[in-house]
Write a protein that holds these residues in place. Sequence first.
Motif, PDB file in Angstrom:
ATOM      1  N   GLU A 152       0.767  -0.973   0.089  1.00 48.47           N
ATOM      2  CA  GLU A 152       0.151  -0.091  -0.095  1.00 48.47           C
ATOM      3  C   GLU A 152       0.680   1.341   0.313  1.00 48.47           C
ATOM      4  O   GLU A 152       0.316   2.414  -1.017  1.00 48.47           O
ATOM      5  N   GLU A 153       1.570   1.351   0.850  1.00 50.75           N
ATOM      6  CA  GLU A 153       2.903   2.097   0.447  1.00 50.75           C
ATOM      7  C   GLU A 153       3.186   2.651  -0.687  1.00 50.75           C
ATOM      8  O   GLU A 153       3.819   3.684  -1.187  1.00 50.75           O
ATOM      9  N   MET A 154       4.069   2.024  -2.017  1.00 52.19           N
ATOM     10  CA  MET A 154       4.210   1.634  -2.589  1.00 52.19           C
ATOM     11  C   MET A 154       3.239   2.321  -3.498  1.00 52.19           C
ATOM     12  O   MET A 154       4.300   3.296  -4.715  1.00 52.19           O
ATOM     13  N   ALA A 155       2.586   1.684  -3.327  1.00 50.61           N
ATOM     14  CA  ALA A 155       0.854   2.461  -4.002  1.00 50.61           C
ATOM     15  C   ALA A 155       0.910   3.148  -4.422  1.00 50.61           C
ATOM     16  O   ALA A 155       0.536   4.712  -4.954  1.00 50.61           O
ATOM     17  N   LEU A 156       0.722   4.111  -2.499  1.00 49.16           N
ATOM     18  CA  LEU A 156       0.619   5.628  -2.486  1.00 49.16           C
ATOM     19  C   LEU A 156       1.852   6.808  -3.393  1.00 49.16           C
ATOM     20  O   LEU A 156       1.806   7.534  -3.294  1.00 49.16           O
ATOM     21  N   ARG A 157       3.347   6.058  -2.596  1.00 52.83           N
ATOM     22  CA  ARG A 157       4.540   6.405  -3.409  1.00 52.83           C
ATOM     23  C   ARG A 157       4.101   6.630  -4.731  1.00 52.83           C
ATOM     24  O   ARG A 157       4.722   7.631  -5.787  1.00 52.83           O
ATOM     25  N   ALA A 158       3.902   5.123  -5.531  1.00 51.54           N
ATOM     26  CA  ALA A 158       3.244   5.459  -6.938  1.00 51.54           C
ATOM     27  C   ALA A 158       2.371   6.762  -7.351  1.00 51.54           C
ATOM     28  O   ALA A 158       2.361   7.512  -8.799  1.00 51.54           O
ATOM     29  N   HIS A 159       1.737   6.353  -7.275  1.00 44.08           N
ATOM     30  CA  HIS A 159      -0.096   7.956  -7.031  1.00 44.08           C
ATOM     31  C   HIS A 159       1.185   9.297  -7.096  1.00 44.08           C
ATOM     32  O   HIS A 159       0.895  10.028  -7.796  1.00 44.08           O
ATOM     33  N   GLY A 160       1.944   9.033  -5.819  1.00 43.95           N
ATOM     34  CA  GLY A 160       2.878  10.584  -5.495  1.00 43.95           C
ATOM     35  C   GLY A 160       3.474  11.010  -7.040  1.00 43.95           C
ATOM     36  O   GLY A 160       3.758  11.900  -6.770  1.00 43.95           O
ATOM     37  N   ARG A 161       4.301  10.017  -7.214  1.00 47.57           N
ATOM     38  CA  ARG A 161       4.911  10.105  -8.730  1.00 47.57           C
ATOM     39  C   ARG A 161       4.577  10.168  -9.642  1.00 47.57           C
ATOM     40  O   ARG A 161       4.887  11.019 -10.988  1.00 47.57           O
TER      41      ARG A 161
ATOM     42  N   HIS B 122      -8.323  13.057  -8.196  1.00 47.61           N
ATOM     43  CA  HIS B 122      -7.487  13.297  -7.200  1.00 47.61           C
ATOM     44  C   HIS B 122      -5.886  13.489  -7.487  1.00 47.61           C
ATOM     45  O   HIS B 122      -4.958  13.532  -6.431  1.00 47.61           O
ATOM     46  N   PHE B 123      -5.458  13.408  -9.018  1.00 49.79           N
ATOM     47  CA  PHE B 123      -4.338  13.591  -9.146  1.00 49.79           C
ATOM     48  C   PHE B 123      -3.593  14.705  -9.078  1.00 49.79           C
ATOM     49  O   PHE B 123      -2.686  15.148  -9.213  1.00 49.79           O
ATOM     50  N   LEU B 124      -4.825  15.629  -8.761  1.00 51.13           N
ATOM     51  CA  LEU B 124      -4.187  17.265  -8.312  1.00 51.13           C
ATOM     52  C   LEU B 124      -4.224  17.992  -7.345  1.00 51.13           C
ATOM     53  O   LEU B 124      -4.083  19.040  -6.092  1.00 51.13           O
ATOM     54  N   ALA B 125      -4.753  16.574  -6.072  1.00 51.44           N
ATOM     55  CA  ALA B 125      -4.903  16.517  -4.279  1.00 51.44           C
ATOM     56  C   ALA B 125      -3.357  16.521  -3.277  1.00 51.44           C
ATOM     57  O   ALA B 125      -2.726  16.092  -4.298  1.00 51.44           O
ATOM     58  N   THR B 126      -3.462  17.148  -2.427  1.00 45.09           N
ATOM     59  CA  THR B 126      -2.123  17.063  -1.749  1.00 45.09           C
ATOM     60  C   THR B 126      -2.392  15.607  -0.879  1.00 45.09           C
ATOM     61  O   THR B 126      -1.580  15.703   0.045  1.00 45.09           O
ATOM     62  N   ARG B 127      -3.836  15.322  -0.935  1.00 48.30           N
ATOM     63  CA  ARG B 127      -3.778  14.656   0.378  1.00 48.30           C
ATOM     64  C   ARG B 127      -4.787  13.380  -0.630  1.00 48.30           C
ATOM     65  O   ARG B 127      -5.625  13.742  -0.740  1.00 48.30           O
ATOM     66  N   PHE B 128      -3.649  12.071  -0.516  1.00 44.52           N
ATOM     67  CA  PHE B 128      -4.626  10.765  -1.288  1.00 44.52           C
ATOM     68  C   PHE B 128      -5.913  10.613  -0.921  1.00 44.52           C
ATOM     69  O   PHE B 128      -5.597  10.067   0.869  1.00 44.52           O
ATOM     70  N   GLY B 129      -7.285  10.298  -0.885  1.00 45.47           N
ATOM     71  CA  GLY B 129      -7.927   9.464  -1.076  1.00 45.47           C
ATOM     72  C   GLY B 129      -8.176  10.289   0.473  1.00 45.47           C
ATOM     73  O   GLY B 129      -9.156   9.717   1.162  1.00 45.47           O
ATOM     74  N   ALA B 130      -8.274  11.851   0.187  1.00 46.49           N
ATOM     75  CA  ALA B 130      -9.002  12.291   1.675  1.00 46.49           C
ATOM     76  C   ALA B 130     -10.130  13.010   1.057  1.00 46.49           C
ATOM     77  O   ALA B 130     -10.180  14.376   1.801  1.00 46.49           O
ATOM     78  N   ASP B 131     -10.618  12.757   0.190  1.00 43.26           N
ATOM     79  CA  ASP B 131     -11.823  13.576  -0.499  1.00 43.26           C
ATOM     80  C   ASP B 131     -12.968  13.921   0.251  1.00 43.26           C
ATOM     81  O   ASP B 131     -13.093  12.875   1.096  1.00 43.26           O
ATOM     82  N   SER B 132     -13.069  15.324   0.765  1.00 43.63           N
ATOM     83  CA  SER B 132     -14.415  15.524   1.953  1.00 43.63           C
ATOM     84  C   SER B 132     -15.086  16.650   0.452  1.00 43.63           C
ATOM     85  O   SER B 132     -14.632  17.140   0.397  1.00 43.63           O
ATOM     86  N   VAL B 133     -16.225  16.645   1.333  1.00 41.77           N
ATOM     87  CA  VAL B 133     -17.289  17.436   1.238  1.00 41.77           C
ATOM     88  C   VAL B 133     -17.191  18.623   1.884  1.00 41.77           C
ATOM     89  O   VAL B 133     -17.433  17.896   3.278  1.00 41.77           O
TER      90      VAL B 133
END
Length: 938
Positions: A778-787, A814-825
Amino acid sequence: MTAVPPDTPSYFDLRLWAKERGLHGQRYPYVCHALDSVAAALEIWDACLPQGLRHRISTGLGVAEPHARSLIAFWAGCHDTGKLVRHFQEQVPTDLAAYPTEPGEQKGHALVTAEWLTTALPKLGYTDDEYVAALVAQLLGGHHGVYPAPLDEFRDPFTGFGFAQGLWEEQRERAMLLAHELSGAPAPPSRLETPAAALICGLVILADWLVSQEHFILEQLRTPPADGSRASLRGHYERSRAALPALVTSAGLGPLTVSPATFTESFPNLTTPNGLQESLARHLPKLCTEGGLVLITAPPGEGKTEAALHTSDLLGKATGRDGRFVALPTMATADHMHTRLREYATRRATTSAPLALLHSMAWLNPDYAPAPPPPGTSTVLSGTRENSGSGAVRSAFDITEWLLGNKRGLLASWSVGTIDQALMAALPSRHNAVRMFGLAGKVVVIDEVHSVDPYMQTLLERLLHWLGAFGTPVVLLSATVHHSTANALVEAYLQGSRGRKRRRSEPRPVPSIQYPGWLHVHPGTGAVSANPEPVPTTERRPLTVDLAPVPLDGGRADRAAVLHEQLAPLVEEGGCAAVICTTVAEAQATRDLLAEWFAKVDAAGGRAPELHLLHARFPQEQRTAITDQIITRFGKEGAEQGKRPESAVVVATQVIEQSLDLDVDLLVTDLAPVGLLLQRAGRCWRHEHLGTVARPPWSRGPRMAVLVPAEEDSAKHLPRSWGFVYPPSLLMRTHNLLRRRASAPVRVPEDVQTLVDDLHDDETLIEDVAIDIRRLGEEMALRAHGRNAVIPTVKQLGDDLHPLTAVDFELGEHFLATRFGADSVRVLCCYEDRWGRRWLDSEQTRPLPEPGPRGRVEHEDLRAVISRTIPLRADHHTQPPLAEANRVPESWAEEFHLRDLVMLVHGVADDGTVTPARLGERALFLSTVNGLEEAKEK
């Protein structure tokens, strides 16, 4: 070009316009706007740009600073040349019969600017290095926030873009040559490095924004040029130059500077600096002569903030960077830091300028951004707070209306904000150049660097890479940073500053972390210098860590018995405690559990403790009030001024673990990764060294009770919610790490770094290999999303600015998000009576506001609405199309701050009974004590 003499009245056609919106039917000649932009660029360079930034840009151009100044002014004067084409000019009725139709297709004027300059700059000598002309054209083509893609090299350099000789070309060339002349006729630069090009684009955008203000243009139109002769337009240019200083001042763009001072002079309220502060003050000045990066690690309450501010002053003086940006993890911590930094500026500043607060809710703070004064009133700013005549109290550090505009806050000399504001510069977002330009001239301080997840860390590494390339000094602060994280951040900065990656044969820059301590990274050599001798710290009693097993009830932690056991001495003898729960729902349930217990204490004639609750799901204004009250009662001020409660319990989520100044006698917390537990423990006996905190008899030293699974096999007995928030493998590792210590006290600071490093490095802590492997994946996936999300490195970018703003929207926003998976309204709880009328309050005293006569919701009504909103995790129920009851009123559709809200409509009966709101299958209720909660079934 024709042989028309430059001073002929018709040399420039003043009918060709650049601005008309908001000018009451008037049009502003193109050439006037071009010369205004030249004047603005010169004024920004002279009055706003820190010396270090001037030097970095000049170096990137390969020229001396006066030459760089002239070049940028000239380029700024050319940024809107793409407006000198028929299809732009015909947007308003204009007699263009004499002008031929050029064969080019209709395009945005910024792209046309880029295309034309590739044909025109070679006529001014931009031929030795063709990439320089192409890069200048591209950066000016990006003045609307998006860099155009590289132009086709095989296209004809002139007709291929649709340009033709004739009147249009004459006007374009004449305007370019006049801008060139008035900016000093600078020769082309010998080079143009990509980082410098990005910064120059930011400066040009700022110049354009300044002179595009309607009030400035209307004032200029009061004395327009008499004709299109060069002499007349030179007069217009001189008037612009004379007006620019006041325009820059009114915008709030002047520098906020501090004079050199010792640590004691900077903080006269501290009798003597502690060991960390004294070590930095003594040794860092000899090391940081060229800036660089400083990492400070120390326990909570050790004065890292004061150390960081003094370090910033040293780095700023060494590198000629007047500005400051302090990045915090949350809005609440940013608000608190803004107050502290303002107090510091009040003591230290030698010049005054606005101090910005940057996060999405900053404008709700009336102390920071008061409502605009009524028309016709004026506000006088001075070093002391004064009344503007409209009831608003102002000071020399107050924000200006201009800086409150979208994307402008980072342009203030000093600013405080959430880390997201800085991380956006590492994403390919629109106006990326403005964010880069806003950060590059500052010392950037980033607090709580340990708190970022792998996705955010990838963004932070790329941000540090670019700050290194800009020569921007950086200060990183942490109480519990792992050595691998420290190495990754330092390497990213060095790759930017040195222009290359670390070779495999080179050792890692941070072999180990001295805790507490600091290290300095030289930006050129890469040398890392740590504190030369051990840093003495405030004497602390060892932290007792008790493991308190909790049973599961339906997958949830049953805290009742444990809390009774842990808090019984407090209920009987007084004292202060904090209970930290993993989720909002658990914090609400825990508050209800304690409230029921404390009510029985009162009923039996006892004196129950005060009970406070803090989490993120309160309305914004209520959360701010609760935070302020808790800091006042449980912080340093409470101890020194007798405001500390005799007996109280604060129930909270993780919101109190970072950067909030609290002191409790006992901490009870859910299991979390060990670094976060130690961070939370920093709230326990935090101010013991002051000698002003009265402890209850039962509290003989700092103690943290950690709620852990009741069974030995953690993997099968973790509460579901804990594993949802934190990686289960880290929770199990932490459980085993603490269990292995057999309740041995934790010495702070001696044991902290070992515990933090062992959590990840000690393989004997693994309880379930499969779960551990899943976390790593999961950490590798998050880093990949970040890259995939971040902008390229300087080397990857090459000579093309386009990737800095090129977003592949097909991959998802979400590729313009500074926090992955933290979408909120943001949801707004409102109340509907039986006639269908909606109100902001359950007492039905304030109706939902409607737009006023000008078609906009009034500022105070807008603030009243947004201050009542609550962040809620986004799900399919909050995505369009919303249910009818959850949609905002149609009249709010044009209001930027209101149109995306989700309505939670509570019913109100005639007797005042309030019923829950519906959101899909969920029933939600806004409680005055618990905040927004799932409605309890009857």
